[in-house]
Enzyme design. Structure first.
Site, short mmCIF file in Angstrom:
data_model
loop_
_atom_site.label_atom_id
_atom_site.label_comp_id
_atom_site.label_asym_id
_atom_site.label_seq_id
_atom_site.Cartn_x
_atom_site.Cartn_y
_atom_site.Cartn_z
CD1 TRP A 172 -9.49 9.84 -3.78
CD2 TRP A 172 -8.39 8.92 -5.49
NE1 TRP A 172 -9.86 10.50 -4.91
CE2 TRP A 172 -9.19 9.96 -5.99
CE3 TRP A 172 -7.61 8.20 -6.38
CZ2 TRP A 172 -9.22 10.29 -7.32
CZ3 TRP A 172 -7.65 8.53 -7.71
CH2 TRP A 172 -8.45 9.57 -8.17
CE LYS A 214 1.62 15.79 3.44
NZ LYS A 214 1.26 16.48 4.60
CD GLU A 263 -2.78 1.25 2.39
OE1 GLU A 263 -3.70 2.09 2.33
OE2 GLU A 263 -2.64 0.46 3.32
CG PHE A 264 3.01 2.30 -2.72
CD1 PHE A 264 4.21 2.18 -2.06
CD2 PHE A 264 2.66 1.34 -3.66
CE1 PHE A 264 5.07 1.12 -2.33
CE2 PHE A 264 3.52 0.29 -3.94
CZ PHE A 264 4.73 0.18 -3.28
CG PHE A 265 0.10 6.28 2.45
CD1 PHE A 265 -1.19 6.48 2.90
CD2 PHE A 265 0.79 5.16 2.88
CE1 PHE A 265 -1.78 5.56 3.77
CE2 PHE A 265 0.22 4.24 3.75
CZ PHE A 265 -1.07 4.45 4.19
N PRO A 266 0.50 8.65 -1.61
CG PRO A 266 -1.16 9.32 -3.09
CD PRO A 266 -0.95 8.62 -1.78
#
Length: 86
Positions: free
Chosen positions: A66, A38, A33-36
């Site tokens: 998302w 900044k 799982e990846f988090f975008p």
């Protein structure tokens, strides 16, 4: 958004079948799982890490968070598009 960006029911069935088949194979199985990030530098770093991790660990699937109200829309789609190569 093009039709290619939409996850179909066939895609979901494929992921489900991959996961089911993996459970009967010995060894470790991964998903990511990846988090975008900044920043653009953070995005470049993440894409490089996805390449390295995917080649070494061959995940069954990845998910990308998302942001609230689509706040990370462009980075989320860039990461998803990149991850589809693996």
């Amino acid at each position: 958004s093009s039709q290619d960006d939409v996850v179909s029911s066939d895609d979901i069935v494929s992921i489900s079948n991959d996961a089911k088949n993996a459970t009967i194979q010995p060894g470790w199985h991964y998903s990511f799982e990846f988090f975008p990030p900044k920043t653009e530098a953070g995005l470049d770093n993440l894409l490089t890490r996805i390449d390295r991790m995917s080649r070494r660990l061959n995940p069954l699937f990845v998910s990308i968070t998302w942001g609230a109200n689509g706040s990370t829309l462009s980075r989320t789609l860039a990461i998803a598009s990149h991850a589809q190569r693996f």
